[in-house]
Scaffold this active site. Structure first.
Site, mmCIF file in Angstrom:
data_model
loop_
_atom_site.group_PDB
_atom_site.id
_atom_site.type_symbol
_atom_site.label_atom_id
_atom_site.label_comp_id
_atom_site.label_asym_id
_atom_site.label_seq_id
_atom_site.Cartn_x
_atom_site.Cartn_y
_atom_site.Cartn_z
ATOM 1 N N HIS A 94 0.828 -1.214 0.000
ATOM 2 C CA HIS A 94 0.000 0.000 0.000
ATOM 3 C C HIS A 94 0.858 1.258 0.000
ATOM 4 O O HIS A 94 0.433 2.310 -0.458
ATOM 5 C CB HIS A 94 -1.009 -0.043 1.148
ATOM 6 C CG HIS A 94 -2.137 -0.979 0.842
ATOM 7 N ND1 HIS A 94 -2.156 -2.268 1.306
ATOM 8 C CD2 HIS A 94 -3.217 -0.839 0.042
ATOM 9 C CE1 HIS A 94 -3.240 -2.877 0.831
ATOM 10 N NE2 HIS A 94 -3.901 -2.029 0.064
ATOM 11 N N ARG A 144 -15.551 0.936 -1.201
ATOM 12 C CA ARG A 144 -15.259 -0.324 -0.525
ATOM 13 C C ARG A 144 -15.397 -0.144 0.983
ATOM 14 O O ARG A 144 -14.888 0.845 1.534
ATOM 15 C CB ARG A 144 -13.840 -0.758 -0.883
ATOM 16 C CG ARG A 144 -13.408 -1.996 -0.131
ATOM 17 C CD ARG A 144 -12.102 -2.526 -0.619
ATOM 18 N NE ARG A 144 -10.967 -1.789 -0.097
ATOM 19 C CZ ARG A 144 -9.707 -2.085 -0.395
ATOM 20 N NH1 ARG A 144 -9.450 -3.067 -1.244
ATOM 21 N NH2 ARG A 144 -8.715 -1.410 0.110
ATOM 22 N N GLU A 181 -10.646 -11.834 -3.984
ATOM 23 C CA GLU A 181 -9.205 -11.667 -3.809
ATOM 24 C C GLU A 181 -8.612 -12.763 -2.928
ATOM 25 O O GLU A 181 -7.469 -12.681 -2.508
ATOM 26 C CB GLU A 181 -8.895 -10.277 -3.248
ATOM 27 C CG GLU A 181 -9.713 -9.848 -2.063
ATOM 28 C CD GLU A 181 -9.443 -8.398 -1.624
ATOM 29 O OE1 GLU A 181 -8.469 -7.789 -2.087
ATOM 30 O OE2 GLU A 181 -10.229 -7.905 -0.795
ATOM 31 N N ASN A 199 -4.103 -7.831 -6.338
ATOM 32 C CA ASN A 199 -2.953 -7.658 -5.426
ATOM 33 C C ASN A 199 -2.961 -8.753 -4.363
ATOM 34 O O ASN A 199 -1.945 -9.365 -4.065
ATOM 35 C CB ASN A 199 -3.009 -6.298 -4.721
ATOM 36 C CG ASN A 199 -3.046 -5.148 -5.696
ATOM 37 O OD1 ASN A 199 -2.642 -5.307 -6.839
ATOM 38 N ND2 ASN A 199 -3.526 -4.005 -5.259
ATOM 39 N N ASP A 200 -4.143 -8.961 -3.789
ATOM 40 C CA ASP A 200 -4.249 -9.993 -2.764
ATOM 41 C C ASP A 200 -4.422 -11.371 -3.379
ATOM 42 O O ASP A 200 -3.875 -12.345 -2.874
ATOM 43 C CB ASP A 200 -5.422 -9.684 -1.823
ATOM 44 C CG ASP A 200 -5.026 -8.633 -0.797
ATOM 45 O OD1 ASP A 200 -3.948 -8.785 -0.200
ATOM 46 O OD2 ASP A 200 -5.767 -7.655 -0.628
ATOM 47 N N CYS A 243 -9.600 -4.472 -10.001
ATOM 48 C CA CYS A 243 -9.176 -3.205 -9.407
ATOM 49 C C CYS A 243 -7.787 -3.310 -8.773
ATOM 50 O O CYS A 243 -7.290 -2.355 -8.205
ATOM 51 C CB CYS A 243 -10.203 -2.692 -8.403
ATOM 52 S SG CYS A 243 -10.430 -3.797 -7.010
HETATM 53 C C1 PEP Z 1 -6.340 -5.832 -4.265
HETATM 54 O O1 PEP Z 1 -6.083 -6.617 -3.356
HETATM 55 O O2 PEP Z 1 -6.057 -6.069 -5.467
HETATM 56 C C2 PEP Z 1 -6.993 -4.546 -3.991
HETATM 57 C C3 PEP Z 1 -7.388 -3.756 -4.949
HETATM 58 O O3 PEP Z 1 -7.134 -4.174 -2.693
HETATM 59 P P1 PEP Z 1 -5.913 -3.645 -1.777
HETATM 60 O O4 PEP Z 1 -4.730 -3.385 -2.683
HETATM 61 O O5 PEP Z 1 -6.369 -2.403 -1.108
HETATM 62 O O6 PEP Z 1 -5.685 -4.783 -0.858
HETATM 63 MG MG MG Z 2 -7.033 -6.357 -1.462
#
Ligand code: PEP
Ligand code: MG
Length: 592
Positions: free
Chosen positions: A203, A346, A445, A468-469, A516
């Site tokens: 992040h 979210r 995710e 991402n997750d 996303c």
């Molecule tokens: C993700 O996990 O891809 C996502 C968009 O959420 P974050 O990056 O905030 O975990």
């Molecule tokens: Mg995430």
């Protein structure tokens, strides 16, 4: 601030390679920001030394108090809040008579230096409070820990850490920056940052891109190579940090900047065009935001609304969570500014690398596998309903959609939806206006959610894939660990197969599905995502023009062929190679 002391002073140009995470080039003086545990000296003192040690302690407390007041003001300005209570709890700690008296008593009885005594007393204090089963007292431990570090820095004669209160432009060199630290960076004075730790989807990296601050992570051992005020050049495109850049290097980078600016101007021309492939498939192209202030960028770059608003940033760096009213105003503002498009908001995703101190979550061994996101919200239904009520009310004023993060299966999804119904029932009973038909989506995710997407799809209006997750949980690679960053592979065949399953499950139930995660903004992978059948891409605002151009340069036949081949391929490297070939063929000019 001091870290490991670097004695080497060199004027020679030297380059260090890291992982580029936020584009841009910056040049300026280095500021070393050290956060690791301080080395506390220990030595005996005599009774005659006592007045001097006590004086030192008093000076450190006064300096810490002044520092906290200054930070309080800066944070209040940064988050636009009039709430003067920010950092009040910290201020109480520096004035805590019990704590101060205990330190003085121990100083006299042990006859050891004040740094050591203060460290021991505060450590004991924190451990005692931590052991008591009282959320209020545990919350105070976080404040005390913070104040403890600040007082120790003053006692040790080190500069206070005040990243948010720099007075001169600098490039920050740090071992690590937390998302909370990064959220407070002042764009005016922070030209860029380079860290030893971190990865592309941490992040901290995501925030750097949102704030448009050039950044590099994964620069192993850089801290020992740079001295305070050394001149450095940071290349956030290639991930290179150059110490003592020569005038030739500066000239070369000047030209690169000109080329990048010219390329950005060319992309501006397509700002108001539709994000559709050459054979007419419209891919909704929206933007991810962490703060409402980014909405200007969302519009400026021609995005179709907000595809992900990470609301946890509204909860960071403050002593208490925002009230329903404050949240309502915030979401209403976002919805209104996103018009004529929608804003996907979210629900809170605290935890993982986003530690929200005021939520009182106990320290966890594996925070990414812990009480994060929807898990926390379901354990605290009243707290969750406050956010849901605010969203339902704000949805009257604009097109808001709600999405839940970290759903792992149907039970969580149904529990979240039933709390949403409870929130509606409460508002109805209280006669407060709200939007009844709020669309609800689930972030996919976690592999268990991907594998049961056909079941989840029946309960929601849309899916948004959090790659991402999804990647970190599929390949078991911590997304913020720089030592295994090479194993974090978006094109791993397992990831591609899961994405394909999610899309198929969504389309079978006639709901739309977006991406996303950061993968959505990587134009090397746009043809693959389109070929797999994705309906929406939500990316950092500054990436919108580039992704739009990539979409417009493709046709669905090529993309579908690529996806078919990728689903047959055996390795991530092979899939990536195929993606690069298509991207190079269709919009090679965007890739350099
Ligand atoms: C993700 O996990 O891809 C996502 C968009 O959420 P974050 O990056 O905030 O975990
Ligand atoms: Mg995430």
């Amino acid at each position: 601030m001091q870290g490991p002391v670097n004695q080497k002073k060199t004027t020679e140009e030297r380059s260090f390679q890291g992982i580029p995470v936020s584009e841009g080039i910056s040049h300026g003086k280095a500021l070393l920001y050290w956060q690791e545990a301080e080395q506390i000296p220990i030595h005996k003192i005599t009774v005659a030394d006592l007045p001097q040690e006590i004086g030192k302690f008093e000076t450190a407390l006064i300096a810490t108090r002044a520092e906290l007041l200054e930070i309080q003001q800066t944070i209040a300005n940064a988050i636009g809040s009039k709430d003067a209570s920010i950092f009040d709890a910290h201020l109480l700690v520096v004035e805590d008579r019990t704590l101060i008296d205990e330190v003085l008593r121990k100083l006299e009885s042990d006859l050891k230096n004040i740094e050591h005594v203060f460290d021991e007393v505060t450590e004991h204090y924190c451990k005692t409070l931590q052991a008591i089963d009282d959320p209020y007292l545990r919350e105070r431990v976080v404040d005390i820990e913070d104040v403890r570090k600040r007082v120790l820095r003053h006692l040790l004669g080190k500069q206070p850490y005040r990243l948010n209160a720099l007075e001169e432009p600098h490039i920050i060199i740090a071992h690590n920056l937390s998302p909370a630290d990064t959220a407070l960076l002042n764009r005016e004075f922070v030209l860029g940052f380079a860290t030893e730790a971190g990865s592309k989807t941490s992040h901290t990296a995501i925030i750097a891109r949102s704030l448009d601050i050039p950044a590099i992570v994964g620069l192993t051992d850089i801290y020992a190579e740079i001295r305070a005020d050394d001149m450095v050049l940071l290349d956030g495109y290639a991930g290179v940090l150059i110490l003592n850049p020569t005038s030739e290097t500066l000239d070369r980078y000047g030209k690169i900047e000109e080329q990048k600016e010219a390329a950005a101007e060319r992309l501006e021309l397509i700002r108001d065009t539709v994000s559709a492939t050459s054979d007419g498939r419209h891919i909704i192209l929206s933007a991810n935001i962490e703060w409402p202030a980014e909405l200007e960028e969302v519009h400026h770059n021609g995005a179709e609304g907000v595809g992900l608003y990470r609301t946890e940033f509204l909860f960071l760096n403050r002593p208490e969570s925002p009230t329903e009213e404050e949240q309502y105003e915030n979401y209403r503002f976002v919805a209104q500014r996103a018009k004529p498009h929608s804003a996907i908001i979210r629900s809170l995703d605290a935890g993982g690398d986003k530690f929200v101190a005021n939520l009182n979550v106990q320290e966890e061994n594996n925070p990414f596998l812990g009480c994060r996101a929807i898990r926390f919200c379901l354990q605290h239904p009243q707290f969750f309903k406050t956010q849901l009520r605010a969203l339902l009310r704000a949805a009257v004023e604009g097109n808001i959609r709600l999405m839940y993060p970290m759903i792992s299966g149907i039970t969580e999804l149904q529990q979240a939806n039933s709390l949403l119904e409870e929130a509606k029932a409460e508002l109805r009973k209280e006669g407060i206006a709200f939007y009844e038909n709020l669309e609800v989506g689930a972030m996919i995710e976690i592999p268990s959610a991907a594998l049961t997407a056909h079941i989840l799809a029946k309960e929601v209006d849309f899916f948004s894939i959090g790659t991402n997750d999804l990647i970190q949980y599929t390949v078991a690679v911590d997304r913020v660990n720089e030592h295994i960053a090479h194993l974090y592979e978006p094109t791993h065949p397992a990831v591609i197969r899961l994405i394909q399953m999610i899309i198929e499950a969504a389309h079978n139930e006639n709901i739309w599905v977006g991406v996303c995660g950061e993968m959505a903004g990587d134009i090397h992978l746009t043809p693959l995502l389109l070929g797999l059948g994705i309906d929406e891409l939500s990316v950092g605002p500054s990436l919108v023009p580039r992704v739009k151009k990539a979409v417009q340069s493709l046709n669905m036949e090529i993309c579908s062929k690529l996806a078919r081949e990728a689903l047959q391929a055996q390795s991530g490297a092979n899939i990536l190679e195929k993606c690069l070939a298509v991207a190079q063929n269709h919009y090679g000019e965007l890739l350099c």
